[in-house]
Write a protein that holds these residues in place. Structure first.
Motif, PDB file in Angstrom:
ATOM      1  N   ILE A  26      17.304   2.228 -13.054  1.00 36.91           N
ATOM      2  CA  ILE A  26      18.755   2.330 -13.181  1.00 36.91           C
ATOM      3  C   ILE A  26      19.071   2.977 -14.515  1.00 36.91           C
ATOM      4  N   ALA A  27      19.927   4.001 -14.510  1.00 36.78           N
ATOM      5  CA  ALA A  27      20.229   4.724 -15.745  1.00 36.78           C
ATOM      6  C   ALA A  27      21.610   5.360 -15.638  1.00 36.78           C
ATOM      7  N   PRO A  28      22.181   5.778 -16.766  1.00 35.46           N
ATOM      8  CA  PRO A  28      23.436   6.537 -16.708  1.00 35.46           C
ATOM      9  C   PRO A  28      23.252   7.786 -15.869  1.00 35.46           C
ATOM     10  N   ILE A  29      24.208   8.084 -15.015  1.00 34.39           N
ATOM     11  CA  ILE A  29      24.056   9.180 -14.065  1.00 34.39           C
ATOM     12  C   ILE A  29      23.958  10.535 -14.769  1.00 34.39           C
ATOM     13  N   GLU A  30      24.535  10.655 -15.959  1.00 32.81           N
ATOM     14  CA  GLU A  30      24.447  11.898 -16.715  1.00 32.81           C
ATOM     15  C   GLU A  30      23.200  11.950 -17.608  1.00 32.81           C
ATOM     16  N   GLY A  31      22.375  10.906 -17.538  1.00 34.31           N
ATOM     17  CA  GLY A  31      21.160  10.853 -18.337  1.00 34.31           C
ATOM     18  C   GLY A  31      21.281   9.877 -19.495  1.00 34.31           C
ATOM     19  N   GLY A  32      20.138   9.310 -19.890  1.00 36.80           N
ATOM     20  CA  GLY A  32      20.113   8.377 -21.006  1.00 36.80           C
ATOM     21  C   GLY A  32      19.103   7.272 -20.767  1.00 36.80           C
ATOM     22  N   THR A  33      19.094   6.299 -21.658  1.00 36.04           N
ATOM     23  CA  THR A  33      18.171   5.174 -21.549  1.00 36.04           C
ATOM     24  C   THR A  33      18.486   4.336 -20.320  1.00 36.04           C
ATOM     25  N   GLY A  34      17.465   4.018 -19.555  1.00 40.15           N
ATOM     26  CA  GLY A  34      17.643   3.219 -18.344  1.00 40.15           C
ATOM     27  C   GLY A  34      16.893   1.914 -18.410  1.00 40.15           C
ATOM     28  N   THR A  50      11.545  -7.135 -15.212  1.00 44.17           N
ATOM     29  CA  THR A  50      12.612  -6.285 -15.727  1.00 44.17           C
ATOM     30  C   THR A  50      12.281  -5.802 -17.131  1.00 44.17           C
ATOM     31  N   TYR A  51      12.328  -4.491 -17.316  1.00 40.23           N
ATOM     32  CA  TYR A  51      12.147  -3.877 -18.624  1.00 40.23           C
ATOM     33  C   TYR A  51      13.503  -3.267 -18.999  1.00 40.23           C
ATOM     34  N   ALA A  52      14.309  -4.057 -19.709  1.00 40.35           N
ATOM     35  CA  ALA A  52      15.680  -3.644 -20.017  1.00 40.35           C
ATOM     36  C   ALA A  52      15.698  -2.546 -21.078  1.00 40.35           C
ATOM     37  N   ASN A  53      16.668  -1.621 -20.943  1.00 43.62           N
ATOM     38  CA  ASN A  53      16.829  -0.534 -21.911  1.00 43.62           C
ATOM     39  C   ASN A  53      15.490   0.136 -22.199  1.00 43.62           C
ATOM     40  N   PHE A  54      14.896   0.660 -21.154  1.00 41.63           N
ATOM     41  CA  PHE A  54      13.507   1.107 -21.222  1.00 41.63           C
ATOM     42  C   PHE A  54      13.347   2.475 -20.568  1.00 41.63           C
ATOM     43  N   GLY A  55      12.655   3.380 -21.237  1.00 42.59           N
ATOM     44  CA  GLY A  55      12.424   4.696 -20.674  1.00 42.59           C
ATOM     45  C   GLY A  55      13.685   5.544 -20.704  1.00 42.59           C
ATOM     46  N   GLU A  56      13.633   6.677 -20.028  1.00 39.63           N
ATOM     47  CA  GLU A  56      14.747   7.622 -20.094  1.00 39.63           C
ATOM     48  C   GLU A  56      14.837   8.449 -18.820  1.00 39.63           C
ATOM     49  N   LEU A  57      16.070   8.739 -18.421  1.00 39.44           N
ATOM     50  CA  LEU A  57      16.347   9.683 -17.352  1.00 39.44           C
ATOM     51  C   LEU A  57      17.122  10.833 -17.979  1.00 39.44           C
ATOM     52  N   PHE A  58      16.674  12.075 -17.745  1.00 37.05           N
ATOM     53  CA  PHE A  58      17.392  13.207 -18.324  1.00 37.05           C
ATOM     54  C   PHE A  58      17.296  14.409 -17.399  1.00 37.05           C
ATOM     55  N   THR A  68      15.800  16.783 -12.737  1.00 41.59           N
ATOM     56  CA  THR A  68      15.970  15.414 -13.222  1.00 41.59           C
ATOM     57  C   THR A  68      14.592  14.838 -13.507  1.00 41.59           C
ATOM     58  N   VAL A  69      14.438  14.220 -14.674  1.00 36.36           N
ATOM     59  CA  VAL A  69      13.138  13.708 -15.114  1.00 36.36           C
ATOM     60  C   VAL A  69      13.254  12.221 -15.439  1.00 36.36           C
ATOM     61  N   LEU A  70      12.300  11.437 -14.943  1.00 41.71           N
ATOM     62  CA  LEU A  70      12.189  10.022 -15.274  1.00 41.71           C
ATOM     63  C   LEU A  70      10.917   9.843 -16.088  1.00 41.71           C
ATOM     64  N   SER A  71      11.041   9.224 -17.241  1.00 37.63           N
ATOM     65  CA  SER A  71       9.882   8.991 -18.099  1.00 37.63           C
ATOM     66  C   SER A  71       9.974   7.585 -18.675  1.00 37.63           C
ATOM     67  N   ALA A  72       8.944   6.767 -18.432  1.00 39.82           N
ATOM     68  CA  ALA A  72       8.961   5.384 -18.923  1.00 39.82           C
ATOM     69  C   ALA A  72       7.545   4.860 -19.055  1.00 39.82           C
ATOM     70  N   THR A  73       7.362   3.928 -19.964  1.00 40.11           N
ATOM     71  CA  THR A  73       6.075   3.266 -20.151  1.00 40.11           C
ATOM     72  C   THR A  73       6.297   1.764 -20.140  1.00 40.11           C
ATOM     73  N   ALA A  74       5.644   1.070 -19.214  1.00 40.32           N
ATOM     74  CA  ALA A  74       5.787  -0.385 -19.094  1.00 40.32           C
ATOM     75  C   ALA A  74       4.519  -1.062 -19.580  1.00 40.32           C
ATOM     76  N   ALA A  75       4.683  -2.098 -20.408  1.00 41.73           N
ATOM     77  CA  ALA A  75       3.529  -2.813 -20.954  1.00 41.73           C
ATOM     78  C   ALA A  75       3.750  -4.310 -20.867  1.00 41.73           C
ATOM     79  N   ASN A  76       2.701  -5.041 -20.457  1.00 40.90           N
ATOM     80  CA  ASN A  76       2.753  -6.494 -20.607  1.00 40.90           C
ATOM     81  C   ASN A  76       1.871  -6.833 -21.802  1.00 40.90           C
ATOM     82  N   SER A  77       1.339  -8.052 -21.876  1.00 37.75           N
ATOM     83  CA  SER A  77       0.639  -8.463 -23.098  1.00 37.75           C
ATOM     84  C   SER A  77      -0.616  -7.653 -23.386  1.00 37.75           C
ATOM     85  N   VAL A  78      -1.195  -6.998 -22.373  1.00 36.24           N
ATOM     86  CA  VAL A  78      -2.397  -6.198 -22.627  1.00 36.24           C
ATOM     87  C   VAL A  78      -2.289  -4.801 -22.018  1.00 36.24           C
ATOM     88  N   SER A  79      -2.000  -4.720 -20.728  1.00 36.17           N
ATOM     89  CA  SER A  79      -2.102  -3.445 -20.024  1.00 36.17           C
ATOM     90  C   SER A  79      -0.832  -2.615 -20.149  1.00 36.17           C
TER      91      SER A  79
END
Length: 231
Positions: A26-34, A50-58, A68-79
Motif C-alpha cells: 500500500i502506497a501513495p498513488i502518486e508514489g512515495g513510502t509505502g 506488517t512492515y509499516a512505512n517501508f520501501g517505496e513505490l515510484f 511503476t517500480v516497487l522496491s522494498a527490503t523486509a527483515a526479521n531478527s535474522v533473515s
C-alpha cells in the motif's frame, strides 16, 4: 492510496526456502513510502506481518514511457528478503481533491523478484527440522492492482495508516492473526538511578544499540529505596 496484491512463485534452485503465501503493498498513488504486508501459512495457522512505512513505490519516466517500480527490503531478527517489481504505468485513475481533479497513471501489474539468502535459520515460518541451517532462494513476484481496495481508499481519502488498518481488518476476517516483526536482536543492561529528595523511582537506561535495558534499584537522597524500572 493504491493497493497492490502480491503473489509469489518459486524460481530456480533453493534450499530451506519457502516463499511467502502472498501479501499487499500500500502506497501513495502518486508514489512515495509505502507499507508492506506479507502472509504466511503454517498448518492451520495463517499469519500476516506488517512492515509499516517501508520501501517505496515510484514512477520512472523515459520519454513517453512510464514505469511503476516497487522496491522494498523486509527483515526479521535474522533473515532478509529484498523485493523488486516493475510494470508499465498505462492505466489512468481519477482522483478528486478539494483543490483539483487529477488523472494519475498507474500500473495494473508489476513483475519482478523476491530474493532471500541468509546463513542462519530464523524465518517467519517454522522449519520442518531442527537440523536445517541456512536459507537461499528466489521467487517470481507479481503485484496486481487491487481495484476494489484502491477505489475505496481513493473514495474515502484514506491515509496510509488507515488503509493499512483496512487491509489488516480484512485479513483478520479471513482468519489471519498478526505476527511480530523484529528487526534487531541487540539487548543490553542499563543502570537505574533514583533522583530527587525522597526519590522512589529508578530510571533504567538501555545500553547503546540495545533494544532492552534493565534498571537496577536506585536509592533516594534520604535513604528511601527507588523501584526498578525496565526499559
Amino acid at each position: 492510496m493504491v493497493v497492490y496484491k502480491l503473489s509469489f512463485e518459486v524460481a530456480g534452485e533453493n534450499i530451506n526456502y519457502k516463499p511467502y503465501q502472498g501479501g499487499y503493498y500500500i502506497a501513495p498513488i502518486e508514489g512515495g513510502t509505502g507499507s508492506l504486508i506479507l502472509l504466511t501459512a503454517t498448518g492451520t495457522v495463517k499469519t500476516y506481518y506488517t512492515y509499516a512505512n517501508f520501501g517505496e513505490l515510484f514512477v520512472a519516466v523515459k520519454g513517453a514511457a512510464r514505469k511503476t517500480v516497487l522496491s522494498a527490503t523486509a527483515a526479521n531478527s535474522v533473515s532478509t528478503t529484498t523485493f523488486f517489481a516493475i510494470g508499465t504505468a498505462k492505466t489512468q485513475m481519477s482522483i478528486a481533491t478539494r483543490a483539483a481533479d487529477l488523472d494519475v497513471w498507474v500500473a495494473e501489474t508489476l513483475k519482478g523478484y523476491a530474493v532471500s539468502a541468509d546463513s542462519e535459520r530464523d524465518l517467519p515460518y517454522a522449519s520442518t527440522s531442527a537440523t536445517d541451517i541456512g536459507v537461499a532462494g528466489v521467487s517470481y513476484i507479481t503485484a496486481t492492482l487491487d481495484d476494489a481496495q484502491t477505489k475505496d481508499a481513493i473514495a474515502t481519502n484514506a491515509t496510509l495508516a488507515l488503509e493499512v488498518t483496512a487491509v489488516q481488518t480484512m485479513l483478520q476476517e479471513l482468519g489471519y492473526v498478526a505476527g511480530t516483526v523484529s528487526n534487531t536482536t541487540a539487548t543490553g543492561t542499563g543502570t537505574g538511578t533514583a533522583t530527587g529528595t525522597n526519590a522512589t523511582t529508578g530510571t533504567g537506561t538501555a545500553a547503546p544499540g540495545a533494544t532492552t535495558g534493565t534498571g537496577t534499584t536506585g536509592t533516594g537522597a534520604t535513604g528511601n529505596t527507588g523501584t526498578t524500572t525496565t526499559r
